[in-house]
Write a protein that holds these residues in place. Structure first.
Motif, PDB file in Angstrom:
ATOM      1  N   THR A  10     122.265  64.912  18.826  1.00  0.00           N
ATOM      2  CA  THR A  10     120.930  64.762  19.700  1.00  0.00           C
ATOM      3  C   THR A  10     121.218  65.124  20.922  1.00  0.00           C
ATOM      4  N   GLY A  11     120.197  66.002  21.340  1.00  0.00           N
ATOM      5  CA  GLY A  11     119.899  66.463  22.915  1.00  0.00           C
ATOM      6  C   GLY A  11     120.797  67.796  22.837  1.00  0.00           C
ATOM      7  N   GLY A  12     120.992  68.445  23.928  1.00  0.00           N
ATOM      8  CA  GLY A  12     121.401  69.729  24.241  1.00  0.00           C
ATOM      9  C   GLY A  12     122.758  70.165  23.733  1.00  0.00           C
ATOM     10  N   GLY A  13     123.711  69.185  23.345  1.00  0.00           N
ATOM     11  CA  GLY A  13     124.984  69.627  22.641  1.00  0.00           C
ATOM     12  C   GLY A  13     126.132  69.704  23.722  1.00  0.00           C
ATOM     13  N   ALA A  50     126.779  69.471  30.663  1.00  0.00           N
ATOM     14  CA  ALA A  50     126.128  69.599  31.962  1.00  0.00           C
ATOM     15  C   ALA A  50     125.193  70.900  31.617  1.00  0.00           C
ATOM     16  N   HIS A  51     123.855  70.589  31.832  1.00  0.00           N
ATOM     17  CA  HIS A  51     122.990  71.638  31.434  1.00  0.00           C
ATOM     18  C   HIS A  51     122.781  72.706  32.699  1.00  0.00           C
ATOM     19  N   ALA A  52     123.270  72.457  33.682  1.00  0.00           N
ATOM     20  CA  ALA A  52     122.794  73.387  34.761  1.00  0.00           C
ATOM     21  C   ALA A  52     123.475  74.603  34.542  1.00  0.00           C
ATOM     22  N   GLY A  86     126.577  76.494  28.605  1.00  0.00           N
ATOM     23  CA  GLY A  86     126.249  77.205  27.150  1.00  0.00           C
ATOM     24  C   GLY A  86     124.718  77.000  26.964  1.00  0.00           C
ATOM     25  N   TYR A  87     124.042  75.958  27.531  1.00  0.00           N
ATOM     26  CA  TYR A  87     122.692  75.596  27.525  1.00  0.00           C
ATOM     27  C   TYR A  87     122.121  77.076  27.985  1.00  0.00           C
ATOM     28  N   ALA A  88     122.254  77.401  28.930  1.00  0.00           N
ATOM     29  CA  ALA A  88     121.615  78.523  29.548  1.00  0.00           C
ATOM     30  C   ALA A  88     121.788  79.896  28.645  1.00  0.00           C
ATOM     31  N   PRO A 135     117.850  74.866  33.290  1.00  0.00           N
ATOM     32  CA  PRO A 135     116.626  75.571  32.672  1.00  0.00           C
ATOM     33  C   PRO A 135     116.293  74.976  31.471  1.00  0.00           C
ATOM     34  N   THR A 136     115.918  73.430  31.446  1.00  0.00           N
ATOM     35  CA  THR A 136     115.537  72.858  30.406  1.00  0.00           C
ATOM     36  C   THR A 136     113.987  72.956  29.937  1.00  0.00           C
ATOM     37  N   GLY A 137     113.577  72.242  28.596  1.00  0.00           N
ATOM     38  CA  GLY A 137     112.317  72.597  28.187  1.00  0.00           C
ATOM     39  C   GLY A 137     111.644  71.235  28.457  1.00  0.00           C
ATOM     40  N   ILE A 138     110.553  70.909  27.639  1.00  0.00           N
ATOM     41  CA  ILE A 138     109.780  69.850  28.177  1.00  0.00           C
ATOM     42  C   ILE A 138     109.796  68.517  27.434  1.00  0.00           C
ATOM     43  N   MET A 139     110.809  68.749  26.573  1.00  0.00           N
ATOM     44  CA  MET A 139     110.884  67.577  25.339  1.00  0.00           C
ATOM     45  C   MET A 139     111.093  66.298  26.318  1.00  0.00           C
ATOM     46  N   ASP A 140     112.429  66.310  27.123  1.00  0.00           N
ATOM     47  CA  ASP A 140     112.602  65.022  27.522  1.00  0.00           C
ATOM     48  C   ASP A 140     111.662  64.122  28.440  1.00  0.00           C
ATOM     49  N   GLN A 141     111.126  65.008  29.122  1.00  0.00           N
ATOM     50  CA  GLN A 141     109.981  64.319  30.059  1.00  0.00           C
ATOM     51  C   GLN A 141     108.737  63.805  29.046  1.00  0.00           C
ATOM     52  N   GLY A 163     115.157  56.533  28.688  1.00  0.00           N
ATOM     53  CA  GLY A 163     115.604  57.680  28.246  1.00  0.00           C
ATOM     54  C   GLY A 163     115.098  58.121  26.987  1.00  0.00           C
ATOM     55  N   ARG A 164     115.674  59.040  26.338  1.00  0.00           N
ATOM     56  CA  ARG A 164     115.416  59.394  24.882  1.00  0.00           C
ATOM     57  C   ARG A 164     116.358  59.779  23.898  1.00  0.00           C
ATOM     58  N   ALA A 165     116.064  59.639  22.731  1.00  0.00           N
ATOM     59  CA  ALA A 165     116.825  60.125  21.712  1.00  0.00           C
ATOM     60  C   ALA A 165     115.884  61.086  20.956  1.00  0.00           C
ATOM     61  N   ASN A 166     116.733  62.340  20.472  1.00  0.00           N
ATOM     62  CA  ASN A 166     115.602  63.248  19.831  1.00  0.00           C
ATOM     63  C   ASN A 166     115.940  63.138  18.231  1.00  0.00           C
ATOM     64  N   LEU A 167     114.914  62.736  17.425  1.00  0.00           N
ATOM     65  CA  LEU A 167     115.280  62.572  16.166  1.00  0.00           C
ATOM     66  C   LEU A 167     115.507  63.675  15.258  1.00  0.00           C
ATOM     67  N   ILE A 168     114.708  64.836  15.767  1.00  0.00           N
ATOM     68  CA  ILE A 168     114.955  66.266  15.401  1.00  0.00           C
ATOM     69  C   ILE A 168     114.191  67.224  16.129  1.00  0.00           C
ATOM     70  N   GLY A 169     114.524  68.466  15.915  1.00  0.00           N
ATOM     71  CA  GLY A 169     113.942  69.450  16.816  1.00  0.00           C
ATOM     72  C   GLY A 169     114.628  69.857  18.067  1.00  0.00           C
ATOM     73  N   GLU A 170     115.938  70.308  17.969  1.00  0.00           N
ATOM     74  CA  GLU A 170     116.764  70.466  18.841  1.00  0.00           C
ATOM     75  C   GLU A 170     116.709  72.246  19.505  1.00  0.00           C
ATOM     76  N   HIS A 171     116.598  72.532  20.832  1.00  0.00           N
ATOM     77  CA  HIS A 171     116.281  73.598  21.477  1.00  0.00           C
ATOM     78  C   HIS A 171     115.087  74.318  21.014  1.00  0.00           C
ATOM     79  N   THR A 172     114.399  73.569  20.556  1.00  0.00           N
ATOM     80  CA  THR A 172     113.200  74.400  20.016  1.00  0.00           C
ATOM     81  C   THR A 172     111.996  74.171  21.434  1.00  0.00           C
ATOM     82  N   ASP A 173     112.165  73.262  22.199  1.00  0.00           N
ATOM     83  CA  ASP A 173     111.164  72.931  23.128  1.00  0.00           C
ATOM     84  C   ASP A 173     110.798  74.418  23.857  1.00  0.00           C
ATOM     85  N   TYR A 174     112.177  75.038  24.548  1.00  0.00           N
ATOM     86  CA  TYR A 174     111.890  76.155  25.389  1.00  0.00           C
ATOM     87  C   TYR A 174     111.514  77.497  24.435  1.00  0.00           C
ATOM     88  N   ASN A 175     111.520  77.254  23.190  1.00  0.00           N
ATOM     89  CA  ASN A 175     110.966  78.204  22.328  1.00  0.00           C
ATOM     90  C   ASN A 175     109.884  78.160  21.927  1.00  0.00           C
TER      91      ASN A 175
HETATM   92  C1  GLA Z   1     118.070  68.903  26.730  1.00  0.00           C
HETATM   93  C2  GLA Z   1     117.085  69.570  27.512  1.00  0.00           C
HETATM   94  C3  GLA Z   1     115.583  69.631  26.379  1.00  0.00           C
HETATM   95  C4  GLA Z   1     116.091  70.427  25.174  1.00  0.00           C
HETATM   96  C5  GLA Z   1     117.277  69.692  24.660  1.00  0.00           C
HETATM   97  C6  GLA Z   1     117.857  70.547  23.270  1.00  0.00           C
HETATM   98  O1  GLA Z   1     117.934  67.435  26.436  1.00  0.00           O
HETATM   99  O2  GLA Z   1     116.847  68.752  28.493  1.00  0.00           O
HETATM  100  O3  GLA Z   1     114.749  70.313  27.206  1.00  0.00           O
HETATM  101  O4  GLA Z   1     116.057  71.600  25.338  1.00  0.00           O
HETATM  102  O5  GLA Z   1     118.272  69.696  25.512  1.00  0.00           O
HETATM  103  O6  GLA Z   1     116.931  70.276  22.402  1.00  0.00           O
END
Ligand code: GLA
Length: 383
Positions: A332-335, A219-221, A224-226, A168-174, A23-35
């Protein structure tokens, strides 16, 4: 921890391969990936393990420690389609589908029996789904000899998450799960997928990362995330740029004139967060982890006030950790739930954890789950 016995009990034979992914934790940079922006996540020492054996037919047969014993879900490689997948098995079948959609020829491949076990908590915002996807993507790539590199496998994982799982997530987690390294964060440019490994140097600075899982499920599907993603896309369109990555802090006064108040706040979060990622990388390299606290806190405030994705539980965890001496803290993460992280002195960890637990009890919230994580290696073949 499951061993090969569970596989043997389910499938009546021994596994031939074992792959794992974190899994992952995000140190910083939230919701920036799909931007198309910047992120700085790290892979954590909580992993998903997949035991695998090849079959002679075209079936993928999957189960996990979380499933009822003997409850095996199967899908033929001839029937791969998002409509044929649901529940957690979509994280596995979706990868085969996404590989094929992105050009892999699976017409002569045979299927697998797969048993999955995970120590990544589900619903905690630590990418338990990406951990399954990335371990499986690496395994299929190896065992089917597809020859794809890890960046393409990250894209495959995101494609599956977006189109088979429907989030509709970005590419950070993978990317974090596939590219993570010990004691380091992955600095990723989400437009180019250029990466750099940034040393975290936590243990040499006597620091640890405390995860504070609020146990508020996200839940991201849906929801709020979308909606946030849609706001960002509207903002970029109104500003005449391909993505908010192309807006700088100096452009914000112009953006404020052009956008409605809510869209402007969403845009301001993304623009300032991108800058904070760049600043964090510089500070880590030049001054070390003790100096990044203010950036982490500013990131949390921006998510709370501008992007509005925090929750009272996440705010309480962050504020309590800071009041009791954390160097920095942020969700950290999607919120909308999930976890916050705190950067803490090793000696202060217990005091801070106890204070957060007590504050949650006093507020009448569910007891949080608190544990430390270390930055770990990305997906790998184990045998
Ligand atoms: C979720 C998504 C990621 C990213 C974060 C927010 O983890 O899967 O792509 O958008 O939220 O930074």
């Amino acid at each position: 921890m499951t061993d090969t016995t569970s596989f043997a009990q389910t499938f009546g034979r021994e596994p031939e391969h074992r792959y794992s992914a974190p899994g992952r934790a995000n140190l910083i940079g939230e919701h920036t990936d799909y931007n198309d922006g910047y992120v700085l996540p790290f892979a954590i020492d909580r992993r998903t393990t997949s035991w695998i054996a090849a079959r002679s037919d075209r079936l993928l047969r999957v189960t996990s420690t979380a499933a009822t014993p003997g409850d095996v879900v199967e899908l033929s490689l001839d029937d791969l389609a998002p409509a044929a997948m649901n529940g957690w098995s979509a994280y596995v079948f979706g990868i085969a589908w996404a590989l094929r959609e992105r050009g892999a020829d699976l017409s002569d491949k045979s299927g697998f029996d797969i048993f999955i076990d995970s120590t990544v908590p589900v619903g905690a915002g630590l990418s338990s789904s990406a951990a399954i996807e990335c371990g499986i993507a690496l395994a299929f790539n190896d065992l089917w000899e597809l020859g794809l590199d890890r960046k393409e496998l990250a894209r495959v994982g995101q494609f599956s998450e977006n189109n088979a799982v429907g989030a509709p997530t970005g590419i950070m987690d993978q990317s974090a799960s596939l590219l993570g390294e010990e004691d380091a964060a992955v600095f990723l440019d989400c437009r180019t997928l250029d990466t750099a490994v940034v040393d975290l140097a936590l243990s040499t600075n006597n620091l640890e990362i405390l995860v504070m899982d609020t146990r508020v499920e996200h839940a991201h599907a849906t929801g709020g995330y979308a909606a946030r993603r849609a706001s960002c896309e509207r903002g970029a369109e109104a500003l005449g740029v391909p993505a908010l990555r192309d807006v700088g802090v100096n452009d914000l006064p112009r953006a404020e004139k052009l956008l409605d108040a809510e869209t402007f706040r969403r845009v301001r979060h993304i623009v300032t967060e991108n800058q904070r990622v760049l600043d964090t990388v510089d500070v880590l390299r030049e001054q070390g982890p003790r100096a990044i606290g203010d950036l982490l806190v500013a990131s949390h405030r921006s998510m709370r006030d501008d992007f509005e994705i925090s929750t009272p539980e996440l705010d309480l965890a962050v504020d309590t950790a800071l009041e009791h001496g954390a160097v920095g803290a942020r969700m950290t993460g999607g919120g909308f739930g999930g976890s916050a992280i705190a950067l803490v002195d090793r000696e202060a960890r217990t005091t801070i954890a106890n204070a957060v637990t007590a504050a949650f009890a006093a507020a009448g919230y569910a007891e949080p789950v608190l544990f430390t994580v270390h930055a770990a290696q990305g997906a790998r073949a184990e045998l």
